[in-house]
Write an enzyme that holds these catalytic residues in place. Structure first.
Site, short mmCIF file in Angstrom:
data_model
loop_
_atom_site.label_atom_id
_atom_site.label_comp_id
_atom_site.label_asym_id
_atom_site.label_seq_id
_atom_site.Cartn_x
_atom_site.Cartn_y
_atom_site.Cartn_z
N GLY A 1 1.33 -23.13 -88.44
CA GLY A 1 1.32 -23.06 -86.99
C GLY A 1 -0.09 -22.31 -86.55
O GLY A 1 -0.59 -22.41 -85.28
N HIS A 2 -0.53 -21.04 -87.36
CA HIS A 2 -1.68 -20.43 -86.87
C HIS A 2 -2.77 -21.34 -86.91
O HIS A 2 -3.52 -21.57 -86.17
CB HIS A 2 -1.97 -19.37 -87.78
N GLN B 1 3.69 -2.51 -82.09
CA GLN B 1 4.59 -3.58 -81.65
C GLN B 1 5.80 -3.54 -82.51
O GLN B 1 6.79 -4.55 -82.76
CB GLN B 1 4.12 -5.02 -81.52
N GLU C 1 3.95 -21.56 -78.66
CA GLU C 1 5.20 -21.25 -77.86
C GLU C 1 6.27 -20.96 -78.51
O GLU C 1 7.31 -20.65 -78.02
CB GLU C 1 5.40 -22.73 -77.51
N LYS C 2 6.45 -20.66 -79.96
CA LYS C 2 7.39 -20.34 -80.62
C LYS C 2 7.77 -18.66 -80.12
O LYS C 2 9.07 -18.69 -79.89
CB LYS C 2 7.08 -20.18 -82.16
N LEU D 1 7.77 -22.80 -87.91
CA LEU D 1 6.78 -21.91 -88.85
C LEU D 1 6.85 -20.50 -88.45
O LEU D 1 6.65 -20.05 -87.28
CB LEU D 1 5.62 -22.54 -89.12
N SER E 1 5.74 -16.35 -90.12
CA SER E 1 5.32 -15.60 -91.41
C SER E 1 6.63 -14.86 -92.03
O SER E 1 6.49 -14.34 -93.12
CB SER E 1 4.17 -14.48 -90.89
#
Length: 291
Positions: A38-39, A63, A151-152, A187, A189
């Protein structure tokens, strides 16, 4: 082939000044590392839009709501650098430490109301303040013409779009489609923290979302659709559904029905891992069955 790693704000700004003198367009891909496909898709999109690309790697403590979650977040700089190097030349990895990003005496924050409230903002108080602050810094440090976001993390994307607009930042915010595994799981991490059994069960989250989206677009009653979607997620083995909500796409206002472009967004817990996902929902077809 290796990627160029920069650790300090001053050094990155010097690189940016050189690139500007050459007339180069610059794109940035903010990440917290543990890079997956994804990255890398975001980086490829950045490479298609700019001559110079900065991928940032900073696990932002501001965060995180839990010290344990921060400690457990994967840190894989060496493998991240190899993955970026395989994409080609001209990439820079900006990997500062905490003191470089938040030096002693740092006391400024960025807070985005509206789109940052509710959803993940409700379950993770202060999370989007941390996101907004670090993203604002990264966009300014990199002098970016464009920045890629997946957009995830749709609420995050809308928070970043709002802060860039409100603060007149000269950066185009580009949303890129969610990249999924063959079984539909987005996807993330965090997926590596799932047990083998939980990983199989986790695919129920996108299945429930896509099924609910189709029903909403067909005009089925939203309250029933959302309740049945939550039940399906729990029946698949999730311990808790933190939220499953229908929101307007642009401003993330709650919707009673999909009467405009919308998103169905969810956060749910499985195997002590919090997964998020979302899918688009087109306005319901007038007169559709179930309306």
């Amino acid at each position: 082939m290796s990627v160029d790693i920069v650790r300090s704000v001053a050094e990155l700004r010097a690189r940016v000044a050189d690139w500007r003198s050459e007339g180069a367009r610059i794109a940035v891909v903010p990440t917290m590392g543990a890079l997956h496909e994804g990255h890398l898709t975001l980086v490829r999109e950045a490479m298609a839009r700019a001559e110079r690309v900065v991928t940032t790697l900073f696990v932002n403590p501001r965060q995180f709501n839990s010290a344990a979650d921060l400690a457990a977040y994967p840190r894989t700089e060496e493998s991240d650098a190899r993955k970026l190097a395989a994409l080609g030349e001209g990439l820079v990895l900006f990997a500062p430490d905490g003191d470089e990003m938040y030096p002693p005496g740092f006391s400024t924050g960025v807070s985005v109301a509206g789109v940052g409230e509710g959803l993940c903002g409700a379950g993770r108080p202060g999370h989007f303040d941390g996101v907004a602050t670090v993203v604002t810094k990264l966009l300014l440090i990199a002098g970016a013409d464009a920045a890629m976001f997946g957009e995830k993390d749709f609420q995050q994307l809308q928070v970043v779009r709002r802060l860039a607009s409100d603060l007149n930042l000269p950066t185009e915010i580009v949303g890129c489609a969610t990249v999924r595994e063959p079984d539909g799981l987005a996807l993330s991490s965090r997926n590596v923290r799932l047990s083998a059994e939980a990983r199989l069960q986790a695919a129920a989250l996108p299945r429930a979302l896509f099924a609910a989206a189709r029903r909403l677009e067909a005009g089925d009653p939203p309250a029933a659709v959302l309740a049945e979607g939550e039940a399906a997620i729990l029946a698949a083995g999730f311990a808790r559904v933190e939220y499953l909500e229908l929101r307007a796409e642009e401003a993330l206002a709650p919707l009673a029905a999909p009467d405009r472009p919308a998103r169905l967004l969810a956060a749910a817990w499985i195997d002590e891992v919090r997964l998020i996902d979302n899918v688009p929902v087109a306005p319901a077809t007038p007169g559709a069955d179930g309306a």
